[in-house]
Enzyme design. Structure first.
Site, mmCIF file in Angstrom:
data_model
loop_
_atom_site.group_PDB
_atom_site.id
_atom_site.type_symbol
_atom_site.label_atom_id
_atom_site.label_comp_id
_atom_site.label_asym_id
_atom_site.label_seq_id
_atom_site.Cartn_x
_atom_site.Cartn_y
_atom_site.Cartn_z
ATOM 1 N N SER A 291 -9.764 1.137 3.027
ATOM 2 C CA SER A 291 -8.966 1.984 2.176
ATOM 3 C C SER A 291 -7.860 1.255 1.402
ATOM 4 C CB SER A 291 -8.304 3.058 3.036
ATOM 5 O OG SER A 291 -7.402 2.462 3.954
ATOM 6 N N SER B 232 -9.803 -1.357 7.154
ATOM 7 C CA SER B 232 -9.236 -1.073 5.824
ATOM 8 C C SER B 232 -8.489 -2.224 5.166
ATOM 9 C CB SER B 232 -8.305 0.142 5.899
ATOM 10 O OG SER B 232 -9.067 1.328 5.916
ATOM 11 N N LYS C 180 0.854 -1.192 0.000
ATOM 12 C CA LYS C 180 0.000 0.000 0.000
ATOM 13 C C LYS C 180 0.885 1.237 0.000
ATOM 14 C CE LYS C 180 -3.994 1.682 2.756
ATOM 15 N NZ LYS C 180 -4.804 1.393 3.971
#
Lengths: 487, 426
Positions: free
Chosen positions: B92, B116, B17
């Site tokens: 997310s 997330s 990420k």
């Protein structure tokens, strides 16, 4: 300096001080970056100091030990659990946009320091001591920035600080200064800070308010910032007292404000008022766990504390028979106190040694703006020099001439005395001749002595000393003169 | 050098990420404010993965600063769900989830602050795990909400997840909240046997209004299957669950408002052109640099920490957090793991909730409690509703990763939802 007497007659001055002290750790409070003074700007930094994305603070254990020491030395309660909090505000020299400090649960609370005030010893309360990190420096100076904005130096960002907050127990600018000197002395004794004001290692903010004598409630206070010398502290508080007294005398009310002291003018100006006071949005720092210190560790630190100035002073009076004043001067600096003790032990006559230190050595140290530990004068050398004087082998005058050289170059006093031919003249023949000459040249004085004016002997002795170039042993001269005058 | 693998991850291509810093690579957090920022240091997870021989082949999209549940709040555009490109992959960490679901990489890493990792894993039909708070070092993870953030893996199977977690977990002196306990061999716990394992079903999680009944059916069916395999199923109660979302949306923004104060245009990242003065520099830098969701949360967080509101909001939220933690402690006295849906519904359409932040926040209703309590949780595929994947969430007590993984693995040995591929990709 003191406020005009009418102000003090009418109002009671109430002062509380917040002192920020740099801790003498090798690295910063939450980062491995070194703590150094005078390096090129932004040299002593680490991603943590720069607040790069993703960095986390790691607490410096040494700084915690120093904070515990400071708490112990100021008679505080040291809490086994304390909590770091974020103080949020925006400024370019504050990289994270918050300062890590302690807020609701500081490491130390409820202590005191005893100061020597006009009316004798007074105990000044210490509300709390908490740990926090320093900000960087914003440089607005055109000489550096060439008129282009403001530069930021983050070498200081993250340097460990103690904030030491006093109770509003101080009653005059002089007391405020005495408190600061005492506090600085203690911090230096326990070796947690050099507490050098010029280097910004010991900074002070003063809260000042006035109230009518006998009134219980405190008046509205103003906080004065940027007091970076003892002189400024006294000057700024004095100015503030006069300002507030004038407002109150005229029937006005003092507005709560934070003021900035301007050394150039000796005045203060308003930085911000209560209405636009910052809201720092304190909250516990989620990147750090509560600071938990084992009570056994606190006890270990307490036991390892050095003898503090108060206790040392009392001991010097008792053990060495020194007057309180001398003991206070000698204990004001730990290195000086140690020097005295070593010299006194080597010499055996503490009072003589104390006199020599306070009169001669101190004067030269002051002139050189240094302390005894950074000179070449060994305590054993001073002890030897004092013994030479006391045994009449060298005169005080000659010995005094050797002090600067011993401070600068060191050496053995006995050898120096021999090299320079400074041995006291106690050889009978030479002294007898000189005495005879002096008495012959001053028949009047001799007559006055015989008429009972004892003091005239000092004059006659001075004359003999002059003739021998200051090398005559005063005791021998006195004996010879007295004998001849009685003849 | 001797032809031996450095670790089970040696040579494995992985994605991380874009809120995990990596030397020499731009770390954007999907925000304009980090424009041009290249990290001079590695996150601990990056160090550990590279030392294990993993090859980082890409950095994945996210909601800006990990704030969101759809990966739409990105300065670089929305990520899409491989199962239906008109839909979000959740968020997310939607980029990492989509990359694994689409078969681009077998392993990716994300961060989970309120769900997330688990929610996008559910939305894309893969496995995603949030470890115990402190199990994985946060050094080098760009902070959203420090007391909630935790890094974890996305994989197809619990077995892969066990290997990946072991590679990144462990104490790190650079993170003061890191847990010192040794890391067990999670893979060794994967026996496939759940006989005697007590699974708790929290009543409150199955009564939630707004949950899709078809999603709940999938979860029930998975639990029945595990029961048939020998697990004991018991109802448990987590009475303070209803306060979870409210507490989360006070604590996370509060911490974020402070964590994001460093993006001021002074040292790195975006800086507004020719500011008039300092206030203008801050105002325009941050107005230009942050997207609307980030601004909303900074404002909310600033408000809840303000003098006069702190006690009513932030302090109260922390009290709720304590109550939630106790709820779980109490529940785990009577069970080994807790099973719930991961999200109340399947992946929603891009833009569907963009103008309705509250509805978006409710996507996290089942996941935020694990972050608030600090406990580990995993999402594993447990069915499909209208062709879209559904996730089963398995929660464990503090440091109960092995149990969580064991149940997840046992379920996967008895199901084939994780073996299905998005139609366009297969």
């Amino acid at each position: 300096m003191s406020a005009s007497p009418p102000v003090h007659a009418k109002y009671e001055v109430v002062i509380g001080l917040e002192v920020h002290v740099h801790l003498a750790t090798d690295s910063k409070l939450f980062s491995p970056a070194p703590v150094r003074y005078g390096d090129a700007p932004n040299h002593d930094v680490h991603p943590i100091c720069l607040a790069l994305p993703g960095v986390l603070p790691v607490l410096n254990a040494r700084a915690v030990e120093f904070a515990v020491r400071a708490g112990m030395a100021t008679h505080c309660t040291v809490h086994p659990r304390s909590v770091f909090a974020r103080k949020n505000y925006f400024y370019p020299d504050l990289p994270k946009g918050y300062q890590i400090s302690q807020y609701e649960e500081p490491i130390c609370t409820a202590g005191w320091l005893e100061i020597e005030a006009d009316g004798g010893a007074r105990r000044i309360g210490i509300t709390r001591i908490h740990m926090e990190e320093d900000a960087g420096k914003s440089i607005h100076d055109d000489a550096v920035t060439h008129g282009e904005g403001t530069h930021v130096d983050l070498n200081r960002a993250g340097v460990p600080l103690l904030e030491i907050v006093s109770e509003p127990d101080l009653r005059s600018p002089a007391e405020a200064a005495a408190y600061l000197r005492t506090l600085r002395c203690v911090l230096r004794y326990i070796e947690v800070s050099e507490a050098d004001m010029e280097k910004g290692q010991f900074r002070c903010d003063a809260n000042v308010s006035l109230r009518l004598h006998g009134e219980a409630a405190l008046g509205t206070r103003n906080e004065i910032k940027n007091l970076n010398s003892f002189r400024f502290v006294e000057q700024a508080i004095e100015t503030e007292i006069v300002r507030q007294a004038r407002i109150l005398d005229e029937g006005g009310t003092v507005q709560q404000a934070t003021r900035l002291f301007e050394p150039a003018t000796g005045r203060t100006k308003v930085m911000r008022t209560k209405e636009n006071a910052d809201d720092y949005r304190y909250f516990p720092d989620p990147d750090l766990v509560p600071l938990v210190i084992d009570p056994a560790e606190i006890e270990r630190i307490r036991i390892a504390l050095p003898e503090l100035p108060d206790r040392k002073r009392v001991r010097f009076e008792a053990e060495y028979g020194l007057p309180a004043y001398d003991a206070r001067l000698l204990t004001a600096d730990r290195a000086l106190a140690d020097f005295f003790e070593d010299a006194a032990r080597a010499n055996g006559t503490p009072k003589s040694v104390a006199n020599w230190i306070l009169r001669d050595v101190m004067q030269h140290l002051k002139e050189r703006d240094t302390d005894v530990s950074s000179t070449r004068l060994a305590p054993e050398a001073l002890a030897a020099l004092v013994r030479l004087v006391d045994e009449g082998k060298v005169t005080a005058k000659s010995a005094r001439e050797l002090v600067p050289e011993l401070i600068e170059k060191g050496g053995d006093p006995a050898a120096l005395v021999r090299e320079r031919g400074l041995e006291a003249v106690s050889d009978g023949g030479a002294l007898e001749a000189a005495a005879a000459e002096v008495l012959a040249a001053n028949p009047g004085a001799a007559g006055r002595f015989r008429a009972g004016e004892d003091k005239i002997l000092n004059f006659l002795m001075g004359q003999v000393m002059k003739k021998t170039g200051g090398k005559a042993s005063p005791a021998a001269v006195r004996d010879i003169l007295a004998r001849r005058l009685r003849e | 050098m001797r032809g031996e693998a450095l670790s089970p991850l040696d040579g494995i291509p992985i994605a991380i990420k874009d809120n995990l810093v990596q030397v020499g690579e731009a770390t954007t957090c999907a925000s304009r404010i980090l424009e041009g920022f290249v990290s001079p240091y590695d996150a601990t997870v990056v160090e550990r993965l590279q030392a294990a021989g993993a090859v980082i082949v890409g950095r994945t999209n996210l909601d800006e600063f990990a704030m969101g549940s759809s990966t739409e709040n990105s300065a670089f555009g929305a990520s899409r769900n491989p199962w239906d490109v008109a839909r979000t992959p959740g968020g997310s960490s939607g980029g990492s989830a989509a990359a694994v679901a689409a078969g681009i990489v077998p392993l990716a890493f994300g961060s989970d602050t309120g769900g997330s990792i688990r929610q996008p894993a559910a939305c894309t039909g893969i496995v995603g795990m949030k470890p115990t708070y402190g199990r994985v070092s946060r050094w080098g993870l760009v902070a959203f909400a420090s007391s909630l953030d935790q890094i974890g893996p996305f994989t197809r199977t619990a077995a892969d997840c066990a290997v990946a977690l072991r590679a990144i977990a462990g104490h790190d002196p650079r993170d003061s909240t890191s847990i010192p306990e040794a890391v067990p061999d999670y893979a060794a716990a994967l026996t496939g046997d759940v006989s005697g394992v007590v699974l708790g079903m929290p009543r409150e999680y199955f009564e939630t209004k707004g949950a899709d009944p078809a999603v709940l059916d999938c979860v029930h069916s998975a639990v029945s299957n595990l029961e048939k395999a020998g697990a004991k199923v018991r109802e448990v109660s987590l009475p303070h669950t209803k306060y979870g979302i409210a507490a989360y949306y006070l604590i996370a923004p509060a911490e974020a408002s402070s964590n994001l104060a460093r993006y001021d245009g002074v040292r790195y990242g975006h800086r507004a052109a020719s500011p008039r003065d300092l206030a203008d520099l801050y105002h325009r830098t941050r107005s230009e640099g942050f997207g609307p969701e980030v601004k909303r949360r900074i404002l909310l967080g600033t408000y809840v920490l303000s003098a006069g509101y702190y006690d009513a909001h932030y302090r109260k939220a922390q009290q709720v957090r304590t109550l939630l933690r106790r709820d779980f402690e109490e529940a785990f006295r009577g069970c080994d793991a807790i099973v719930t849906p991961t999200a109340p519904e399947v992946a929603f359409r891009i833009g569907e909730k963009a103008d309705d932040p509250l509805s978006m926040y409710l996507s996290d209703v089942y996941t935020v409690t694990a972050n608030l309590a600090g406990i580990p949780g995993i999402s594993v595929p447990c069915g499909f509703v209208r062709g879209l994947p559904v996730g089963l969430q398995i929660l464990g007590p503090l440091l109960g990763e092995a149990t969580v993984l064991r149940v997840a693995d046992a379920w996967q040995r008895r199901s084939d939802f994780h073996l299905q591929r998005p139609p366009e990709i297969a």
